[in-house]
Design a protein around this motif. Sequence first.
Motif, PDB file in Angstrom:
ATOM      1  N   TYR A  88     -10.143   9.347 -74.557  1.00 53.96           N
ATOM      2  CA  TYR A  88     -10.693   8.641 -75.715  1.00 53.96           C
ATOM      3  C   TYR A  88      -9.840   7.421 -76.041  1.00 53.96           C
ATOM      4  N   ARG A  89      -8.508   7.605 -76.025  1.00 57.22           N
ATOM      5  CA  ARG A  89      -7.618   6.491 -76.359  1.00 57.22           C
ATOM      6  C   ARG A  89      -7.745   5.363 -75.344  1.00 57.22           C
ATOM      7  N   ASP A  90      -7.754   5.743 -74.041  1.00 52.92           N
ATOM      8  CA  ASP A  90      -7.852   4.728 -72.992  1.00 52.92           C
ATOM      9  C   ASP A  90      -9.217   4.061 -72.992  1.00 52.92           C
ATOM     10  N   LEU A  91     -10.265   4.839 -73.322  1.00 49.61           N
ATOM     11  CA  LEU A  91     -11.604   4.270 -73.344  1.00 49.61           C
ATOM     12  C   LEU A  91     -11.727   3.217 -74.433  1.00 49.61           C
ATOM     13  N   GLN A  92     -11.077   3.461 -75.593  1.00 48.29           N
ATOM     14  CA  GLN A  92     -11.074   2.462 -76.653  1.00 48.29           C
ATOM     15  C   GLN A  92     -10.437   1.165 -76.167  1.00 48.29           C
ATOM     16  N   TYR A  93      -9.353   1.317 -75.396  1.00 49.64           N
ATOM     17  CA  TYR A  93      -8.672   0.135 -74.855  1.00 49.64           C
ATOM     18  C   TYR A  93      -9.595  -0.652 -73.924  1.00 49.64           C
ATOM     19  N   VAL A  94     -10.291   0.066 -73.053  1.00 52.69           N
ATOM     20  CA  VAL A  94     -11.174  -0.607 -72.110  1.00 52.69           C
ATOM     21  C   VAL A  94     -12.371  -1.229 -72.822  1.00 52.69           C
ATOM     22  N   ARG A  95     -12.868  -0.528 -73.855  1.00 51.03           N
ATOM     23  CA  ARG A  95     -13.986  -1.092 -74.616  1.00 51.03           C
ATOM     24  C   ARG A  95     -13.594  -2.403 -75.280  1.00 51.03           C
ATOM     25  N   ASN A  96     -12.366  -2.455 -75.784  1.00 52.98           N
ATOM     26  CA  ASN A  96     -11.873  -3.707 -76.375  1.00 52.98           C
ATOM     27  C   ASN A  96     -11.831  -4.810 -75.328  1.00 52.98           C
ATOM     28  N   THR A  97     -11.443  -4.465 -74.116  1.00 49.01           N
ATOM     29  CA  THR A  97     -11.399  -5.439 -73.025  1.00 49.01           C
ATOM     30  C   THR A  97     -12.799  -5.915 -72.671  1.00 49.01           C
ATOM     31  N   GLU A  98     -13.759  -4.984 -72.701  1.00 53.82           N
ATOM     32  CA  GLU A  98     -15.149  -5.329 -72.405  1.00 53.82           C
ATOM     33  C   GLU A  98     -15.675  -6.343 -73.416  1.00 53.82           C
ATOM     34  N   SER A  99     -15.351  -6.140 -74.695  1.00 58.89           N
ATOM     35  CA  SER A  99     -15.797  -7.077 -75.730  1.00 58.89           C
ATOM     36  C   SER A  99     -15.188  -8.451 -75.503  1.00 58.89           C
ATOM     37  N   LEU A 100     -13.888  -8.455 -75.153  1.00 60.58           N
ATOM     38  CA  LEU A 100     -13.220  -9.724 -74.893  1.00 60.58           C
ATOM     39  C   LEU A 100     -13.872 -10.441 -73.719  1.00 60.58           C
ATOM     40  N   MET A 101     -14.209  -9.694 -72.690  1.00 56.93           N
ATOM     41  CA  MET A 101     -14.819 -10.293 -71.511  1.00 56.93           C
ATOM     42  C   MET A 101     -16.178 -10.916 -71.856  1.00 56.93           C
ATOM     43  N   LYS A 102     -16.980 -10.177 -72.636  1.00 61.16           N
ATOM     44  CA  LYS A 102     -18.278 -10.706 -73.023  1.00 61.16           C
ATOM     45  C   LYS A 102     -18.136 -11.961 -73.879  1.00 61.16           C
ATOM     46  N   GLU A 103     -17.129 -11.941 -74.746  1.00 61.28           N
ATOM     47  CA  GLU A 103     -16.910 -13.107 -75.607  1.00 61.28           C
ATOM     48  C   GLU A 103     -16.528 -14.332 -74.781  1.00 61.28           C
ATOM     49  N   VAL A 104     -15.589 -14.133 -73.864  1.00 62.05           N
ATOM     50  CA  VAL A 104     -15.155 -15.248 -73.016  1.00 62.05           C
ATOM     51  C   VAL A 104     -16.300 -15.710 -72.116  1.00 62.05           C
ATOM     52  N   ASP A 105     -17.061 -14.724 -71.596  1.00 67.29           N
ATOM     53  CA  ASP A 105     -18.174 -15.075 -70.731  1.00 67.29           C
ATOM     54  C   ASP A 105     -19.221 -15.892 -71.494  1.00 67.29           C
ATOM     55  N   GLY A 106     -19.436 -15.533 -72.777  1.00 69.40           N
ATOM     56  CA  GLY A 106     -20.390 -16.284 -73.594  1.00 69.40           C
ATOM     57  C   GLY A 106     -19.960 -17.732 -73.783  1.00 69.40           C
ATOM     58  N   LYS A 107     -18.658 -17.891 -74.047  1.00 70.45           N
ATOM     59  CA  LYS A 107     -18.141 -19.255 -74.209  1.00 70.45           C
ATOM     60  C   LYS A 107     -18.287 -20.052 -72.917  1.00 70.45           C
ATOM     61  N   LEU A 108     -18.080 -19.361 -71.790  1.00 66.83           N
ATOM     62  CA  LEU A 108     -18.198 -20.034 -70.502  1.00 66.83           C
ATOM     63  C   LEU A 108     -19.631 -20.495 -70.250  1.00 66.83           C
ATOM     64  N   LYS A 109     -20.601 -19.662 -70.650  1.00 68.45           N
ATOM     65  CA  LYS A 109     -21.999 -20.048 -70.462  1.00 68.45           C
ATOM     66  C   LYS A 109     -22.356 -21.268 -71.305  1.00 68.45           C
ATOM     67  N   VAL A 110     -21.829 -21.255 -72.558  1.00 66.77           N
ATOM     68  CA  VAL A 110     -22.081 -22.412 -73.426  1.00 66.77           C
ATOM     69  C   VAL A 110     -21.497 -23.667 -72.805  1.00 66.77           C
ATOM     70  N   ALA A 111     -20.271 -23.527 -72.283  1.00 66.45           N
ATOM     71  CA  ALA A 111     -19.622 -24.687 -71.668  1.00 66.45           C
ATOM     72  C   ALA A 111     -20.353 -25.132 -70.412  1.00 66.45           C
ATOM     73  N   SER A 112     -20.928 -24.167 -69.665  1.00 65.76           N
ATOM     74  CA  SER A 112     -21.662 -24.506 -68.442  1.00 65.76           C
ATOM     75  C   SER A 112     -22.950 -25.260 -68.765  1.00 65.76           C
ATOM     76  N   GLU A 113     -23.604 -24.852 -69.849  1.00 59.58           N
ATOM     77  CA  GLU A 113     -24.851 -25.508 -70.241  1.00 59.58           C
ATOM     78  C   GLU A 113     -24.594 -26.879 -70.859  1.00 59.58           C
ATOM     79  N   SER A 114     -23.429 -27.009 -71.505  1.00 65.58           N
ATOM     80  CA  SER A 114     -23.097 -28.288 -72.125  1.00 65.58           C
ATOM     81  C   SER A 114     -21.675 -28.679 -71.732  1.00 65.58           C
ATOM     82  N   PRO A 115     -21.504 -29.206 -70.529  1.00 68.83           N
ATOM     83  CA  PRO A 115     -20.168 -29.514 -70.012  1.00 68.83           C
ATOM     84  C   PRO A 115     -19.384 -30.480 -70.899  1.00 68.83           C
TER      85      PRO A 115
END
Length: 402
Positions: free
Chosen positions: A33-60
Amino acid sequence: MCNRDPRSRQLRQLMEKVQNISQSMEVLDLRTYRDLQYVRNTESLMKEVDGKLKVASESPRSLNPKGFQELKDKVTQLLPLLPVLEQYKTDAKMILRLREEVRNLSLVLMAIQEEMGAYDYEELRQRVLLLETRLHSCMQKLGCGKLTGVSNPITVRASGSRFGSWMTDTMIPSSDNRVWSMDGYFKGRRVLEYRTMNDFMKGQNFVQHLLPHPWAGTGHVVYNGSLYYNKYQSNIIIKYHFRSRSVLVQRSLSGAGYNNTFPYSWGGSSDIDLMADENGLWAVYTTIPNAGNIVISRLEPQSLEVQQTWDTGFPKRSAGESFMICGTLYVTNSHLAGAKIYFAYYTNTSSYEYTDIPFHNQYSHISMMDYNPRERVLYTWNNGHQVLYNVTLFQVIKTSGD
C-alpha cells in the motif's frame, strides 16, 4: 483424549500456519500500500508533465527550445515506471485475493475444530501449502531496492534511559513475534523479552535473560533466534541463543577498535555495530590501519568468521548512526536534531555516493538505528523513546518474463 488424536495435532499445526500467513500478509499489505501510493504519485506527475508536453507540441511558440527539451527528457525518464506501476496494481489485487482465501480457510478450520474429522485434512494441508507458495512468490517480487525516503516517526513506547536498543528477529522468513529491549550502552547484562509487540507497548508479559558477559554499545542484533552483541571492553562478538540461554560461539573481530576508540559521534562505546539485512549478518566498525574510516564486514552467522570486508572511506566519528539495506550501508550525518541520511556505500559494486534523505529526529538524540528486513522498517532508540520509521525503496519488480 481428543488432544492426543493425531488429527488434532495436525489441525493445530494448520492453524499455526494460517496465523503465520496472515501475519505475513499484513506486513506485505502495508508495504505494498505504501509503495503503491508512491508509484501513484509518480503516475500523476508523469501525466502532468506529459500534458504540458502535448500543449508545447501543439503550440511550439509557447515554449522555448531549452524548456521543450527538458520536458521531453523528464517524460523519457518517467516512462519506465509504467510497467512497474502495472505490476504494483497486480500485486495489490493478488494480496486482496490471498487475504480472502486465508479468511475462508480460517473459517473452515474453526468449523473443523467444532466438528472434528468432518473434513479431509490432506486437502486442507495442500491448500495451506499452495497459499504459502503463492505468498512467497508475491514477496519475492517485492525484492531489494534503493532507499528513497523515510516516513514520519512512529513512537511505540517511552521507556528506559537515554541510551539503549530494541529489536525483533531480522531473519527472513520468520514467524517469531518476540521483542527484545536492552537498556543502556555499557556493562549491561539484562535483556527483556516480550511475547509480542503489543506486550512491549504495554510493558507486560516479558521474561528476563541475564547475559553471561556484559555488553558494550547499542549495536546489537537478533538474527534467527540468537542475540549478537559486542562484549564489554573487547572486540569480541558473542552469539547468545535465547531458547537455550547459552553462548553458542564468540570470536574476536580482528583489529576492530573498542572501548570508545572509534565510536559514532554520540560516543557510548558504539565502536562495533552489528546488523542484518536481506543479504545476511554484518559488522560495521573501524580499525587503526583504516585510519578511523568505517569498515563493513559480512559475517558467517554460525561461526562469526569474516567472509568479506569493504573500506568505505567515511570517517566513523562523523557518523551519527548507520544501517544496512539490501547490501548498502546508509550513514546519517548526526545523531541530533536536523540529521539526515548523508552517505551510502554499495557493497555489490564497492562504490559510494553522498545522499540527501531527510528524516524527523523527533526526540533529538538517536543512540540506535537498525533496519529490519522482515518488516521493512527502521528501529530507533531516541532519548528514551522507542521509535519506528517506515522506509520507501525504489524497486525493480521481477516478472515471469525476466
